[in-house]
Design a protein around this motif. Structure first.
Motif, PDB file in Angstrom:
ATOM      1  N   VAL A 266       0.874  -1.117  -0.042  1.00  0.00           N
ATOM      2  CA  VAL A 266      -0.075  -0.025   0.108  1.00  0.00           C
ATOM      3  C   VAL A 266       0.972   1.101  -0.113  1.00  0.00           C
ATOM      4  O   VAL A 266       0.357   2.156  -0.568  1.00  0.00           O
ATOM      5  CB  VAL A 266      -0.947   0.139   1.195  1.00  0.00           C
ATOM      6  CG1 VAL A 266      -1.597   1.361   1.270  1.00  0.00           C
ATOM      7  CG2 VAL A 266      -1.880  -1.096   1.116  1.00  0.00           C
TER       8      VAL A 266
ATOM      9  N   LEU B 172       1.440   4.163  -3.021  1.00  0.00           N
ATOM     10  CA  LEU B 172       0.819   5.365  -2.397  1.00  0.00           C
ATOM     11  C   LEU B 172       0.697   6.553  -3.656  1.00  0.00           C
ATOM     12  O   LEU B 172       1.779   6.787  -3.845  1.00  0.00           O
ATOM     13  CB  LEU B 172       1.455   5.922  -1.314  1.00  0.00           C
ATOM     14  CG  LEU B 172       0.583   6.908  -0.273  1.00  0.00           C
ATOM     15  CD1 LEU B 172      -0.655   6.326  -0.011  1.00  0.00           C
ATOM     16  CD2 LEU B 172       1.646   7.525   0.648  1.00  0.00           C
ATOM     17  N   THR B 173      -0.441   6.996  -3.955  1.00  0.00           N
ATOM     18  CA  THR B 173      -0.513   7.969  -4.718  1.00  0.00           C
ATOM     19  C   THR B 173      -0.291   9.151  -4.270  1.00  0.00           C
ATOM     20  O   THR B 173      -0.626   9.513  -2.952  1.00  0.00           O
ATOM     21  CB  THR B 173      -1.668   8.047  -5.742  1.00  0.00           C
ATOM     22  OG1 THR B 173      -2.879   8.234  -4.837  1.00  0.00           O
ATOM     23  CG2 THR B 173      -1.994   6.751  -6.379  1.00  0.00           C
TER      24      THR B 173
ATOM     25  N   ARG C 285      -2.439  11.868  -4.414  1.00  0.00           N
ATOM     26  CA  ARG C 285      -3.789  12.122  -3.776  1.00  0.00           C
ATOM     27  C   ARG C 285      -4.248  11.507  -2.303  1.00  0.00           C
ATOM     28  O   ARG C 285      -4.536  12.024  -1.449  1.00  0.00           O
ATOM     29  CB  ARG C 285      -4.868  11.903  -4.785  1.00  0.00           C
ATOM     30  CG  ARG C 285      -6.155  12.186  -4.313  1.00  0.00           C
ATOM     31  CD  ARG C 285      -7.300  11.882  -5.459  1.00  0.00           C
ATOM     32  NE  ARG C 285      -8.401  12.173  -5.000  1.00  0.00           N
ATOM     33  CZ  ARG C 285      -9.803  12.090  -5.721  1.00  0.00           C
ATOM     34  NH1 ARG C 285      -9.495  11.624  -6.951  1.00  0.00           N
ATOM     35  NH2 ARG C 285     -11.045  12.433  -5.330  1.00  0.00           N
ATOM     36  N   ARG C 286      -3.785  10.223  -2.468  1.00  0.00           N
ATOM     37  CA  ARG C 286      -4.098   9.457  -1.111  1.00  0.00           C
ATOM     38  C   ARG C 286      -3.085   9.724  -0.254  1.00  0.00           C
ATOM     39  O   ARG C 286      -3.457   9.988   1.287  1.00  0.00           O
ATOM     40  CB  ARG C 286      -3.860   8.031  -1.320  1.00  0.00           C
ATOM     41  CG  ARG C 286      -5.026   7.172  -2.157  1.00  0.00           C
ATOM     42  CD  ARG C 286      -4.826   5.951  -2.429  1.00  0.00           C
ATOM     43  NE  ARG C 286      -6.030   5.437  -3.109  1.00  0.00           N
ATOM     44  CZ  ARG C 286      -5.948   4.163  -3.330  1.00  0.00           C
ATOM     45  NH1 ARG C 286      -5.073   3.151  -3.213  1.00  0.00           N
ATOM     46  NH2 ARG C 286      -6.893   3.583  -4.179  1.00  0.00           N
TER      47      ARG C 286
ATOM     48  N   TRP D 231      -4.359  13.031   1.491  1.00  0.00           N
ATOM     49  CA  TRP D 231      -5.452  12.891   2.597  1.00  0.00           C
ATOM     50  C   TRP D 231      -4.660  11.938   3.721  1.00  0.00           C
ATOM     51  O   TRP D 231      -5.118  12.273   5.121  1.00  0.00           O
ATOM     52  CB  TRP D 231      -6.331  11.812   2.015  1.00  0.00           C
ATOM     53  CG  TRP D 231      -7.569  12.349   1.027  1.00  0.00           C
ATOM     54  CD1 TRP D 231      -7.577  12.285  -0.046  1.00  0.00           C
ATOM     55  CD2 TRP D 231      -8.589  13.422   1.679  1.00  0.00           C
ATOM     56  NE1 TRP D 231      -8.575  13.244  -0.746  1.00  0.00           N
ATOM     57  CE2 TRP D 231      -9.193  13.765   0.387  1.00  0.00           C
ATOM     58  CE3 TRP D 231      -8.985  13.714   2.814  1.00  0.00           C
ATOM     59  CZ2 TRP D 231     -10.173  14.596   0.545  1.00  0.00           C
ATOM     60  CZ3 TRP D 231      -9.939  14.718   3.046  1.00  0.00           C
ATOM     61  CH2 TRP D 231     -10.679  15.192   1.755  1.00  0.00           C
ATOM     62  N   LEU D 232      -3.698  11.130   3.435  1.00  0.00           N
ATOM     63  CA  LEU D 232      -3.156  10.564   4.723  1.00  0.00           C
ATOM     64  C   LEU D 232      -2.321  11.537   5.553  1.00  0.00           C
ATOM     65  O   LEU D 232      -2.390  11.717   6.810  1.00  0.00           O
ATOM     66  CB  LEU D 232      -2.078   9.480   4.293  1.00  0.00           C
ATOM     67  CG  LEU D 232      -1.062   8.834   5.038  1.00  0.00           C
ATOM     68  CD1 LEU D 232      -2.191   8.062   6.208  1.00  0.00           C
ATOM     69  CD2 LEU D 232      -0.070   7.837   4.725  1.00  0.00           C
TER      70      LEU D 232
ATOM     71  N   GLY E  73       3.042  10.595   4.644  1.00  0.00           N
ATOM     72  CA  GLY E  73       2.245  11.313   3.759  1.00  0.00           C
ATOM     73  C   GLY E  73       2.749  12.532   3.431  1.00  0.00           C
ATOM     74  O   GLY E  73       2.832  12.761   1.873  1.00  0.00           O
TER      75      GLY E  73
END
Length: 382
Positions: free
Chosen positions: A233, A237-238, A240-241, A244-245, A289
């Motif tokens: 994961v 990780l993109t 965008r994600r 949010w993270l 993140g």
């Protein structure tokens, strides 16, 4: 294991997965002990992971400034200590591979971590030797009391505060290998969370350090296991994600950090432990993140590729840099306002990290065995 360690990129386990090309930095590079990563053999570098390691190492240096010298930074240092070392264990777990024999893992990790531990721990004897050679210089100065023999035994058994991470990561790697072989990967996350709870209970009961950092092995294994369990994961990780993270983790971590400073929370060990565990997890999520979002700045990734050297030298170099800055400063650091203490602490941190950066290529070339490398590295090699 279907293929040898040298046949896989570091971000794959089992069947070879699609490589997240946008996150890669360059072609395959030789695995370095200075990455503090348990991967064997050649591996590709993941730029944002090196960034995360570089940022975490900055936090290690800044967190070791010592609130005695910078009292206004006590709260900031306390917040840093909530998550910076757990983050290192999680980052190490991303590249952990349970394939191969247990004996091979022991040999590889001993060379990669224990040899540097004992090589750099010799520097810890400097103060003891100095007290014997020039006792007048150390008269009245704060420091740990002990004879040379006591210090040597403490270093051998790893019962000092210095470089505990290396022994702890070594034992965590071995324990995680056993867990994966017995339980598989399916239940790694609940096992890791259970280990964190057990670690909190053990720390409450056992307050004296055990040899070889064994009183920290449950917690360190848990964080390495979390990194290993979440590796696919995280490596996919993109941005965008990641945004949010970073946002969600920062909000939750800020609340947990505030709770950790309340006397009513710290007075109850079970509540304090729960807050501490959650803060370490959300603080690590915040770091990961933001690291994925940041550009791969060369000075930061340079530190991230040489974290073992930075970690091993941070204490002695920081002390030397503090002495220099304090001698040049006309006002004692503790007497400065909060902003002045922060500015001076930041100056000391950057000065110390720059000095270690000058030593990195020298150590890799001429003392390669002391930093866990398989051989000397030429100038400019990553």
């Amino acid at each position: 294991m279907p293929t040898s360690d040298t046949q896989r990129p570091a971000n794959t386990e089992g069947p070879v997965a699609a490589s997240p090309a946008p996150q890669m930095a360059g072609a395959a590079a030789t695995s370095e002990a200075s990455s503090l990563s348990p991967a064997h053999g050649p591996r590709q570098r993941v730029a944002w992971v090196d960034t995360a390691k570089g940022i975490t190492m900055f936090l290690v240096f800044f967190g070791h400034l010592n609130a005695t010298w910078f009292p206004a930074l006590a709260s900031t240092i306390g917040v840093i200590f909530l998550f910076h070392m757990p983050a290192f264990f999680v980052l190490s777990g991303i590249f952990f591979r349970p394939g191969g024999s247990f004996v091979r893992l022991v040999k590889h990790r001993a060379w990669q971590l224990l040899v540097p531990y004992y090589a750099f721990s010799l520097l810890l004897l400097g103060q003891t030797l100095g007290k014997n050679v020039v006792p007048a210089f150390y008269a009245g100065r704060p420091g740990r009391e002990g004879t040379l023999g006591q210090d040597v035994v403490a270093i051998i058994l790893n019962t000092t505060d210095g470089l505990w991470f290396l022994w702890s990561l070594f034992t965590a790697s071995l324990l995680l290998w056993c867990i994966v072989r017995v339980c598989g990967e399916r239940f790694l996350i609940p096992i890791a969370l259970a280990l964190l709870v057990a670690d909190a209970a053990l720390r409450h009961v056992l307050t004296r350090p055990l040899p070889f950092s064994l009183n920290q092995v449950l917690g360190s294994t848990a964080y390495v296991a979390l990194g290993f369990a979440c590796r696919k994961v995280l490596l996919a990780l993109t941005r965008r994600r990641a945004a949010w993270l970073a946002l969600a983790s920062t909000v939750v971590f800020a609340g947990l950090a505030w709770l950790s400073m309340l006397p009513a929370v710290s007075a109850r060990w079970m509540v304090a432990s729960a807050v501490s565990i959650l803060a370490s997890l959300f603080g690590t999520g915040m770091l990961l993140g933001f690291s994925r979002l940041l550009p791969a700045l060369r000075p930061v990734t340079f530190v991230g590729r040489a974290t073992l050297i930075y970690y091993s030298l941070n204490d002695i170099v920081l002390k030397a840099c503090k002495l220099v800055v304090f001698k040049l400063s006309p006002v004692a650091s503790a007497a400065l306002p909060a902003f002045g203490q922060f500015a001076e602490g930041l100056l000391v941190t950057l000065f110390a990290m720059a000095l270690v950066g000058l030593l990195v290529p020298l150590l890799k070339r001429y003392l390669w065995w002391a930093v866990g490398l398989p051989g000397p590295q030429r100038w400019g090699r990553k």
